[in-house]
Write a protein that holds these residues in place. Structure first.
Motif, PDB file in Angstrom:
ATOM      1  N   PHE A 158       8.798  -9.752   3.845  1.00 38.06           N
ATOM      2  CA  PHE A 158       8.239 -10.436   2.491  1.00 38.06           C
ATOM      3  C   PHE A 158       7.277 -11.560   2.602  1.00 38.06           C
TER       4      PHE A 158
ATOM      5  N   VAL B   3      -9.744  -0.030  -0.350  1.00 41.10           N
ATOM      6  CA  VAL B   3      -8.521   0.298   0.359  1.00 41.10           C
ATOM      7  C   VAL B   3      -6.951  -0.251   0.017  1.00 41.10           C
ATOM      8  N   PHE B   4      -7.224  -1.671  -0.381  1.00 44.38           N
ATOM      9  CA  PHE B   4      -5.630  -2.037  -0.679  1.00 44.38           C
ATOM     10  C   PHE B   4      -5.332  -1.738  -2.050  1.00 44.38           C
TER      11      PHE B   4
ATOM     12  N   ALA C 250      14.233  -7.909   5.796  1.00 49.20           N
ATOM     13  CA  ALA C 250      13.472  -7.716   4.728  1.00 49.20           C
ATOM     14  C   ALA C 250      12.871  -8.840   4.239  1.00 49.20           C
TER      15      ALA C 250
ATOM     16  N   VAL D 282      -6.442   4.634   6.112  1.00 46.49           N
ATOM     17  CA  VAL D 282      -7.390   4.580   5.237  1.00 46.49           C
ATOM     18  C   VAL D 282      -8.663   4.039   5.510  1.00 46.49           C
TER      19      VAL D 282
ATOM     20  N   LEU E 228       7.087 -10.248  -9.078  1.00 48.16           N
ATOM     21  CA  LEU E 228       8.210 -10.699  -8.490  1.00 48.16           C
ATOM     22  C   LEU E 228       9.070 -10.935  -9.736  1.00 48.16           C
TER      23      LEU E 228
ATOM     24  N   ILE F  80       2.101   2.211  -4.512  1.00 47.99           N
ATOM     25  CA  ILE F  80       3.256   2.418  -3.670  1.00 47.99           C
ATOM     26  C   ILE F  80       4.334   1.543  -4.138  1.00 47.99           C
TER      27      ILE F  80
ATOM     28  N   LEU G  24      -3.570   1.515  -2.295  1.00 51.15           N
ATOM     29  CA  LEU G  24      -2.165   1.400  -1.971  1.00 51.15           C
ATOM     30  C   LEU G  24      -1.357   0.651  -2.998  1.00 51.15           C
TER      31      LEU G  24
ATOM     32  N   GLY H 161       4.761 -11.058   5.331  1.00 50.44           N
ATOM     33  CA  GLY H 161       3.610 -10.204   4.877  1.00 50.44           C
ATOM     34  C   GLY H 161       2.939 -10.848   3.921  1.00 50.44           C
ATOM     35  N   SER H 162       3.483 -11.496   2.955  1.00 47.42           N
ATOM     36  CA  SER H 162       2.563 -12.172   1.636  1.00 47.42           C
ATOM     37  C   SER H 162       1.776 -13.200   2.421  1.00 47.42           C
TER      38      SER H 162
ATOM     39  N   PHE I 225      -1.131 -11.976   4.220  1.00 43.86           N
ATOM     40  CA  PHE I 225      -2.227 -11.420   3.468  1.00 43.86           C
ATOM     41  C   PHE I 225      -2.967 -12.411   2.711  1.00 43.86           C
TER      42      PHE I 225
ATOM     43  N   PHE J 198      -6.602 -13.494   2.506  1.00 44.07           N
ATOM     44  CA  PHE J 198      -7.580 -13.652   1.328  1.00 44.07           C
ATOM     45  C   PHE J 198      -8.100 -15.002   1.308  1.00 44.07           C
TER      46      PHE J 198
ATOM     47  N   LEU K  52       2.948  -7.555  -2.983  1.00 42.58           N
ATOM     48  CA  LEU K  52       2.083  -8.741  -2.391  1.00 42.58           C
ATOM     49  C   LEU K  52       1.152  -8.198  -1.323  1.00 42.58           C
ATOM     50  N   ILE K  53       1.722  -7.408  -0.387  1.00 42.58           N
ATOM     51  CA  ILE K  53       0.879  -6.816   0.526  1.00 42.58           C
ATOM     52  C   ILE K  53      -0.419  -6.229   0.156  1.00 42.58           C
TER      53      ILE K  53
ATOM     54  N   ILE L 246       8.853  -6.184  -3.605  1.00 45.84           N
ATOM     55  CA  ILE L 246       7.922  -7.088  -3.731  1.00 45.84           C
ATOM     56  C   ILE L 246       7.093  -7.372  -2.440  1.00 45.84           C
ATOM     57  N   ALA L 247       7.559  -7.194  -1.293  1.00 47.52           N
ATOM     58  CA  ALA L 247       6.946  -7.286  -0.265  1.00 47.52           C
ATOM     59  C   ALA L 247       5.659  -6.669  -0.142  1.00 47.52           C
ATOM     60  N   MET L 248       5.852  -5.009  -0.636  1.00 48.65           N
ATOM     61  CA  MET L 248       4.654  -4.271  -0.833  1.00 48.65           C
ATOM     62  C   MET L 248       3.592  -4.470  -1.834  1.00 48.65           C
TER      63      MET L 248
ATOM     64  N   TYR M 181      13.501  -6.896  -2.235  1.00 54.95           N
ATOM     65  CA  TYR M 181      12.649  -7.392  -1.302  1.00 54.95           C
ATOM     66  C   TYR M 181      11.307  -6.541  -0.551  1.00 54.95           C
ATOM     67  N   ILE M 182      11.831  -5.229  -0.330  1.00 54.35           N
ATOM     68  CA  ILE M 182      10.846  -4.397   0.022  1.00 54.35           C
ATOM     69  C   ILE M 182       9.833  -4.193  -0.912  1.00 54.35           C
TER      70      ILE M 182
ATOM     71  N   ILE N 109      -2.765  -8.636  -3.163  1.00 53.61           N
ATOM     72  CA  ILE N 109      -3.345 -10.058  -2.794  1.00 53.61           C
ATOM     73  C   ILE N 109      -4.965  -9.470  -2.560  1.00 53.61           C
ATOM     74  N   ILE N 110      -4.986  -8.759  -1.295  1.00 55.98           N
ATOM     75  CA  ILE N 110      -6.254  -8.414  -1.014  1.00 55.98           C
ATOM     76  C   ILE N 110      -6.834  -7.379  -2.127  1.00 55.98           C
TER      77      ILE N 110
END
Lengths: 75, 144, 196, 460
Positions: B14, D268-269, B10, C35, D209, D275, D272, B17-18, B21, B25, D242-243, D238-240, D235-236, D246-247
């Motif tokens: 995190f 698109v981003f 996990a 999407v 966060l 979520i 989401l 993934g961050s 992205f 960006f 930022l994923i 905050i990962a989602m 973790y999951i 950010i965009i």
């Protein structure tokens, strides 16, 4: 594996698709579905996993392909 | 089966993934920076326009107005005010200069900022330049 | 690989292979791409001519070649997982290496394709089609790169003897991610390169 | 309270609540100016009231975050704060700076303030939310650095848990992205582009966060659920966040002169982005359902659950409503944005700070885990009054926004801004009324601190 390779051959055949037309789009979408379903079922190994997990990519594929089909028919 | 789901994975997702992205960006930002000169006509930013922007900021215009849709929603959009006022700087200047000091009874009114003629001109130049930015056709109509 | 799974076919596994977190991530990624695909499809139906004209400019051969490459590498990673499940760590390493080599092949072809496009003066802002084409392929491209990094990490850990027959979740996790990258490309290629 | 130095948080929380009250009062002034335009004119024109309203919001949330960090970090790190003295010193520095800045807004015209603080040396003022004089901004940086040093030293030399590491990452990001507020080029498009690096990457990035880690902390303490489980969720989520987030910045780059492709990426981003907030709601309710003990502080649990739900509604649902580019083309810069902003800020950030205050204040005032039943009942009245009021404020502003878009942006004969404003005035009156209920809720909430009664013990 053999099946995957044969769908791949169809994928190559896609190249000459420049005539367009509904049936061909449908055909391509079906090959997409078969190929991707095989990836998720065999490669990802979801075939032996509980339905809950297995269904997610399959439903996803159906929705995506279906909506693309609708979009193409709208045009 | 509890370790089907590990904390370290996990955490990796995190961080990975961050980072992924964020880099994406940054990449997009580079592309944007490259294509902005064609859209913002920065060659037209004269010292007058720059000073106009400074006046815009130092009088906190954003506290009531929106500019390109960002700001407060208490007073009209000004990104296209130059167009709305018939592409006429003098109308803009006259409007700002004529605000009553004590306001209008019961109504919203813009304060009197006591700008001199040079300042009014700079501000109008800034608004004119702003109206020429390529905003993908926003706002939908001249009312802003 | 069907032989290795035969024995398990009777009683279904509780969870998909690899770490569950990666699956949440995979589903999220699929959602993003989904999407994008749909946005593309509907945007196309609104700008039919533009899309059809621009689509002629993309390199279908390169796309098809990349499809082949990705499916092959996906197959290799299946072999890698199969090998580690039987405890043959060395074979697993070889298959992983083969995966990465083919994966790099994808990168090379793709870079060639991008340089061709940029050389022709095409960028994200050329028109709506190329906005989609470039952002979708570039976004996917970055996933390939990320997938390769993950596989490389798995490969290193495997070389240092980090995985065994009993404990090989990392391999499965990396493999699952790589399959996702493949899966997305299988939809992306016909959609953006071929269908009109 | 396990460590004495946690007590510095109390100062921060008191300041936060005082500024919160100021924020609401100025909010009411503005709400009235929306319907009676010359109220307090020209003494406190709308722009000044708005500056006070938004700046006190930001500052009280920062006070709240800092207080939360000072309370949470020693407990998580299992050691005293690196320097409680520094924490107290920085508190007074920050409070005085904030007080002087607000006084500056109110007492002199903004342009005079700009002149006094020598804005022309390094112009950073006069941009939405970043109106503070450059010197105040520098002060914020100094306070933030000292604060990070203090917190960082505590964490690095103590026990490192996921919660305090995530919190530290969030606070670090908060400081780093604030630096973009010093960049103010003459080119408006560039100015706006980088302005969002502070504003968006704060509220839809690193602040999440901070929100996540505080929520996780409160849930661990009040539900007794296994730390491992909660940390994985954290973790999951905050990962989602930022994923997607950010965009997701792209949803601010539709109409400010930036290239068209942001409409695709942003849509698109940011579609989401709900979520992670949805996951947060599921998470909070799951944890409370699986609780291993009944914590006597019911009010804190209520705040935590309320925060998750309202953050999802405000940031998730109301954000989604107008985030897609084709919709945003019509709604950009209208009361719909205001509606979203009110519920998102209250739901996500105000409520998490209030949840933390609710959890920690009993320990700091009388060393027991919970206030008397009577005090908690009053606090929960405050909760419901404020929360329901914000829902109504949001609904009224949404109504105003929809009507405004309809009259001003659609149709063949669009109305001018001011005549559209006159047509939606009824919604502004309703919002003003809801604002009074909010203030009432706040008064009830503040009163709950003085109810007293026998504090409750931990139940076995």
């Amino acid at each position: 594996m053999a099946l995957t390779l044969s769908t791949l051959a169809i994928g190559k055949f896609d190249l000459i698709d420049s005539i367009g037309g509904g049936p061909l789009v449908a055909f391509l979408l079906i090959t997409i579905f078969i190929k991707s379903a095989m990836i998720s079922e065999y490669f990802m190994g979801l075939k032996v996993v509980r339905w809950r997990w297995r269904m997610i990519p399959l439903i996803y594929l159906i929705i995506v392909c279906g909506l693309i089909w609708i979009a193409y028919n709208r045009a | 089966m509890s370790d089907k789901f590990t904390k370290s994975m996990a955490r990796n997702i995190f961080i990975g993934g961050s980072l992924f992205f964020f880099l994406l960006f940054v990449g997009l930002t580079f592309d944007t920076m490259g294509s902005l000169p064609k859209r913002d006509h920065r060659e037209n930013i004269t010292p007058q326009v720059a000073n106009g922007k400074m006046l815009w900021e130092e009088n906190n215009c954003i506290g009531c107005h929106t500019l390109l849709g960002e700001g407060a929603y208490f007073a009209p959009e000004l990104g296209n005010v130059y167009t709305r006022f018939g592409q006429n700087k003098e109308v803009i200047k006259a409007f700002i200069a004529s605000r009553p000091v004590e306001g209008i009874p019961g109504r919203r009114s813009m304060p009197q900022f006591n700008l001199d003629d040079q300042q009014l001109d700079d501000l109008a130049e800034f608004l004119k330049w702003t109206s020429e930015i390529d905003t993908n056709n926003w706002p939908p109509n001249v009312q802003g | 690989m069907s032989e290795t799974n035969l024995t398990q076919n009777q009683n279904r596994e509780e969870y998909p292979p690899g770490d569950l977190v990666i699956w949440i991530f995979i589903y999220a990624e699929l959602l993003v791409f989904g999407v994008l695909f749909l946005a593309y499809a509907f945007s196309r139906s609104n700008n039919l001519e533009l899309f059809n004209e621009s689509q002629k400019l993309v390199n279908q051969e390169a796309g098809a070649l990349n499809t082949l490459i990705l499916i092959t590498s996906s197959y290799f990673v299946v072999r890698a997982v199969a090998a580690i499940r039987e405890g043959r760590a060395e074979q697993c390493g070889h298959w992983l290496l083969a995966t990465m080599i083919t994966g790099s092949g994808f990168i090379v072809v793709k870079l060639y394709e991008f340089s061709e496009k940029f050389g022709a003066g095409i960028s994200l802002s050329t028109n709506t089609f190329f906005t989609y084409y470039l952002s979708m392929t570039a976004f996917h491209f970055m996933h390939v790169v990320l997938g390769l990094i993950i596989l490389a990490a798995v490969w290193f850990k495997n070389r240092r003897g980090g995985y065994s027959q009993e404990d090989h979740m990392g391999v499965e996790t990396g493999a699952s991610y790589w399959h996702m990258v493949d899966l997305v490309w299988i939809i992306l290629f016909p959609l953006v390169y071929v269908i009109r | 309270m396990k460590y004495e130095s946690q007590g510095v948080a109390k100062l921060y929380f008191i300041a936060a609540l005082a500024l919160f009250t100021a924020q609401i009062i100025f909010g009411l002034i503005m709400a009235f100016q929306y319907v009676v335009g010359d109220f307090l004119f020209p003494e406190i024109p709308f722009n000044v009231a708005r500056m006070v309203h938004t700046n006190t919001l930001i500052v009280w949330l920062l006070f709240g975050f800092m207080g939360a960090a000072y309370y949470l970090v020693p407990e998580e790190s299992e050691r005293e704060l690196h320097s409680p003295m520094l924490a107290k010193l920085l508190f007074w520095v920050f409070l005085v700076a904030a007080g002087l800045t607000v006084a500056g807004y109110l007492l002199v015209p903004y342009s005079t303030l700009a002149e006094l603080t020598m804005n022309d040396l390094l112009p950073t003022m006069g941009r939405e939310f970043l109106e503070q004089p450059t010197i105040t901004k520098l002060g914020i940086v100094v306070v933030a650095l000292g604060f990070l040093f203090n917190i960082g030293m505590t964490i690095l030399s103590g026990r490192k848990t996921v919660i305090n590491i995530v919190l530290l990452t969030g606070l670090l990001g908060l400081a780093v992205f604030f630096l973009f507020s010093f960049y103010n080029p003459a080119n408006l498009v560039l100015d706006k582009y980088w302005w969002w690096w502070t504003v968006h990457l704060w509220v839809e990035g690193v602040w999440e966060l901070i929100l996540g880690s505080i929520l996780a902390f409160v849930l661990i303490k009040t539900t007794g659920v296994d730390r491992e489980v909660i940390e994985k969720w954290l973790y999951i989520i905050i990962a989602m966040a930022l994923i997607t987030g950010i965009i997701g910045t792209g949803h601010h780059y539709y109409w400010i002169g930036t290239p068209e492709y942001w409409q695709l990426l942003g849509s698109v981003f940011s579609a989401l982005e709900p979520i992670p907030f949805f996951m947060m709601t599921v998470f909070a309710f799951n944890m409370v359902n699986q609780r291993r003990k009944d914590h006597p502080n019911k009010a804190a649990v209520l705040w935590a659950l309320g925060c998750a739900v309202m953050a999802f509604l405000g940031a998730g649902v109301w954000g989604f409503l107008h985030t897609l580019a084709p919709v945003n083309y019509y709604t950009h810069g209208t009361q719909i944005t205001a509606a979203h902003g009110h519920m998102a800020f209250y739901g996500a950030y105000a409520m998490i700070v209030l949840a933390m205050i609710s959890y920690s204040m009993p320990f700091m005032t009388h060393g027991k885990p919970a206030n008397s039943n009577k005090a908690q009942v009053v606090e929960m009245w405050g909760f419901w009054l404020m929360t329901i009021s914000i829902v109504f404020i949001t609904l009224f502003l949404t109504g105003a926004g929809i009507l405004q878009v309809w009259l001003q942006r659609m149709g063949d004969n669009p109305q001018s801004f001011m005549s559209a404003q006159d047509s939606v005035a009824v919604f502004y009156w309703l919002r003003f009324a809801a604002g009074w209920f909010f203030l009432g809720g706040l008064v009830v909430y503040l009163y709950s601190f003085f109810v007293g009664g026998e504090p409750q013990e931990e139940s076995a």
